[in-house]
Design a protein around this motif. Structure first.
Motif, PDB file in Angstrom:
ATOM      1  N   ASP A  70     -16.347 -34.711 -24.178  1.00  0.00           N
ATOM      2  CA  ASP A  70     -16.699 -34.087 -25.473  1.00  0.00           C
ATOM      3  C   ASP A  70     -17.643 -32.897 -25.259  1.00  0.00           C
ATOM      4  O   ASP A  70     -17.514 -31.868 -25.914  1.00  0.00           O
ATOM      5  CB  ASP A  70     -17.403 -35.104 -26.389  1.00  0.00           C
ATOM      6  N   PHE A  72      -5.184 -28.282 -20.524  1.00  0.00           N
ATOM      7  CA  PHE A  72      -4.855 -27.838 -21.889  1.00  0.00           C
ATOM      8  C   PHE A  72      -3.480 -27.158 -21.959  1.00  0.00           C
ATOM      9  O   PHE A  72      -2.542 -27.694 -22.549  1.00  0.00           O
ATOM     10  CB  PHE A  72      -5.969 -26.900 -22.377  1.00  0.00           C
ATOM     11  N   THR A 126     -17.813 -31.039 -22.588  1.00  0.00           N
ATOM     12  CA  THR A 126     -17.052 -29.905 -22.023  1.00  0.00           C
ATOM     13  C   THR A 126     -16.253 -29.212 -23.131  1.00  0.00           C
ATOM     14  O   THR A 126     -16.045 -28.008 -23.089  1.00  0.00           O
ATOM     15  CB  THR A 126     -16.089 -30.346 -20.881  1.00  0.00           C
ATOM     16  N   ALA A 127     -15.816 -29.995 -24.134  1.00  0.00           N
ATOM     17  CA  ALA A 127     -15.045 -29.415 -25.242  1.00  0.00           C
ATOM     18  C   ALA A 127     -15.933 -28.476 -26.064  1.00  0.00           C
ATOM     19  O   ALA A 127     -15.478 -27.435 -26.539  1.00  0.00           O
ATOM     20  CB  ALA A 127     -14.483 -30.527 -26.122  1.00  0.00           C
ATOM     21  N   LYS A 128     -17.200 -28.834 -26.217  1.00  0.00           N
ATOM     22  CA  LYS A 128     -18.130 -27.966 -26.964  1.00  0.00           C
ATOM     23  C   LYS A 128     -18.344 -26.656 -26.221  1.00  0.00           C
ATOM     24  O   LYS A 128     -18.396 -25.589 -26.805  1.00  0.00           O
ATOM     25  CB  LYS A 128     -19.482 -28.677 -27.142  1.00  0.00           C
ATOM     26  N   LYS A 129     -18.467 -26.745 -24.898  1.00  0.00           N
ATOM     27  CA  LYS A 129     -18.753 -25.565 -24.070  1.00  0.00           C
ATOM     28  C   LYS A 129     -17.520 -24.702 -23.839  1.00  0.00           C
ATOM     29  O   LYS A 129     -17.640 -23.509 -23.593  1.00  0.00           O
ATOM     30  CB  LYS A 129     -19.286 -26.019 -22.690  1.00  0.00           C
ATOM     31  N   SER A 130     -16.330 -25.332 -23.826  1.00  0.00           N
ATOM     32  CA  SER A 130     -15.127 -24.593 -23.399  1.00  0.00           C
ATOM     33  C   SER A 130     -14.037 -24.593 -24.453  1.00  0.00           C
ATOM     34  O   SER A 130     -12.876 -24.353 -24.126  1.00  0.00           O
ATOM     35  CB  SER A 130     -14.553 -25.201 -22.114  1.00  0.00           C
ATOM     36  N   ASN A 131     -14.401 -24.872 -25.693  1.00  0.00           N
ATOM     37  CA  ASN A 131     -13.450 -24.950 -26.794  1.00  0.00           C
ATOM     38  C   ASN A 131     -12.396 -23.816 -26.713  1.00  0.00           C
ATOM     39  O   ASN A 131     -12.768 -22.679 -26.530  1.00  0.00           O
ATOM     40  CB  ASN A 131     -14.273 -24.844 -28.110  1.00  0.00           C
ATOM     41  N   PRO A 132     -11.107 -24.056 -26.826  1.00  0.00           N
ATOM     42  CA  PRO A 132     -10.474 -25.331 -27.176  1.00  0.00           C
ATOM     43  C   PRO A 132     -10.173 -26.218 -25.969  1.00  0.00           C
ATOM     44  O   PRO A 132      -9.542 -27.257 -26.119  1.00  0.00           O
ATOM     45  CB  PRO A 132      -9.154 -24.879 -27.817  1.00  0.00           C
ATOM     46  N   ARG A 133     -10.582 -25.800 -24.770  1.00  0.00           N
ATOM     47  CA  ARG A 133     -10.225 -26.595 -23.576  1.00  0.00           C
ATOM     48  C   ARG A 133     -11.283 -27.653 -23.291  1.00  0.00           C
ATOM     49  O   ARG A 133     -12.430 -27.520 -23.726  1.00  0.00           O
ATOM     50  CB  ARG A 133     -10.047 -25.677 -22.372  1.00  0.00           C
ATOM     51  N   TYR A 134     -10.902 -28.649 -22.513  1.00  0.00           N
ATOM     52  CA  TYR A 134     -11.816 -29.730 -22.152  1.00  0.00           C
ATOM     53  C   TYR A 134     -11.245 -30.464 -20.943  1.00  0.00           C
ATOM     54  O   TYR A 134     -10.087 -30.247 -20.571  1.00  0.00           O
ATOM     55  CB  TYR A 134     -12.006 -30.708 -23.327  1.00  0.00           C
TER      56      TYR A 134
END
Ligand code: B12
Ligand code: SF4
Ligand code: SF4
Length: 219
Positions: free
Chosen positions: A184, A44, A186-194
């Motif tokens: 996707d 990111f 990982t994006a939910k868990k680590s928003n804004p990173r993925y």
């Protein structure tokens, strides 16, 4: 889009590979379940650094009197990760595309070949990110020392073993939908990173070409 469509005066395409640091690679190899914080930041914040590098190279060329653009930071750049078709049963690998493939460019420029995981495998390994610049500066092409698109990959299958969602196989290569769905998540868990990249760590191609010795050529 071909180089001349991005820049009508195009003469040279510069492909740049930036390998991840040892710290990022080691952290992501601790488990094969979820991307390490270091990897998420490399993906990111790392991309922001790459974008600044791209615009700096463009500026250096322009200040020397040349024309230059970098597709990945150009407003015409488009990429589809298939998201808008996620519920469509017809979804397949052909929905995952862009109008400028950094891997094709790197392959053509002599930086390396594809691996079974579909990452591009360079002399500095597979683990890292690319950018590229199109310019009318006339640079002599780098010699391409390979013939086939998988020349540098030993087909050892280690990337198959690492993938948390079984997206890679000898029979079908890489399933972009499985991979994309996991990213996707990982994006939910680590928003804004993925991100993920487990297929690029703790593999024989992580830091270099596994079966290639510079002095001896391909063996
Ligand atoms: C969309 C996309 C995705 C989609 C998948 C789509 C895809 N086609 O791969 C999703 C979201 C799933 C994804 C996942 C990941 N991605 Co991604 N992604 C992209 C993106 C934006 C576009 C890809 C693209 O242009 N596809 C269009 C098709 C036509 O080109 P291609 O996929 O590059 O090439 C394939 C085909 O052409 C085929 N092929 C068939 N016949 C032939 C013949 C010849 C001669 C050639 C050359 C090729 C070829 O082989 C290729 C591999 O499948 C690129 C950035 C970019 N602008 O290139 C990054 C990029 C490919 N991703 C990258 C990375 C690192 C990842 C991840 C590890 C995520 C992460 N950072 O944590 C994962 C896993 C990738 C993996 N196992 O390869 C890096 C790859 C670095 C490397 N060493 O190769 C790129 C280049 C980003 C960058 N700036 O560095 N990604
Ligand atoms: S882990 Fe093995 S099979 Fe997978 S891309 Fe690297 S060399 Fe090829
Ligand atoms: S193919 Fe995708 S989901 Fe599988 S390890 Fe590589 S990045 Fe992760």
């Amino acid at each position: 889009m071909l180089p001349e469509l991005w820049l009508p005066e195009a003469k040279t395409v510069i492909s740049v590979f930036l390998p991840y640091t040892k710290e990022i690679k080691e952290a992501n190899a601790v488990d094969m379940k979820f991307p390490a914080n270091e990897w998420l930041h490399g993906r990111f914040e790392g991309q922001k650094i790459i974008d600044r590098l791209s615009s700096n190279i463009v500026r250096v060329l322009q200040n020397s009197g040349y024309k230059a653009i970098s597709p990945s930071i150009d407003k015409r750049f488009k990429a589809s990760v298939g998201t808008w078709l996620k519920t469509d049963k017809k979804l397949n690998n052909s929905y995952y595309y862009s109008n400028w493939s950094e891997r094709h460019v790197a392959y053509a420029a002599g930086l390396g070949t594809f691996g079974l995981s579909k990452g591009l495998l360079t002399e500095k390994g597979i683990t890292g990110r690319f950018t590229s610049i199109i310019t009318n500066y006339n640079h002599e092409p780098t010699k391409r020392i390979y013939n086939g698109i998988y020349d540098y990959c030993t087909m050892c299958g280690r990337c198959i073993k690492n993938c948390p969602v079984n997206a890679i196989s000898f029979e079908h290569g890489k399933d972009h939908t499985k991979c994309s769905k996991f990213i996707d998540y990982t994006a939910k868990k680590s928003n804004p990173r993925y991100g993920c990249g487990k297929c690029q760590v703790d593999v024989p191609c992580e830091n270099g070409i596994p079966h290639y010795k510079k002095t001896e050529g391909l063996i």
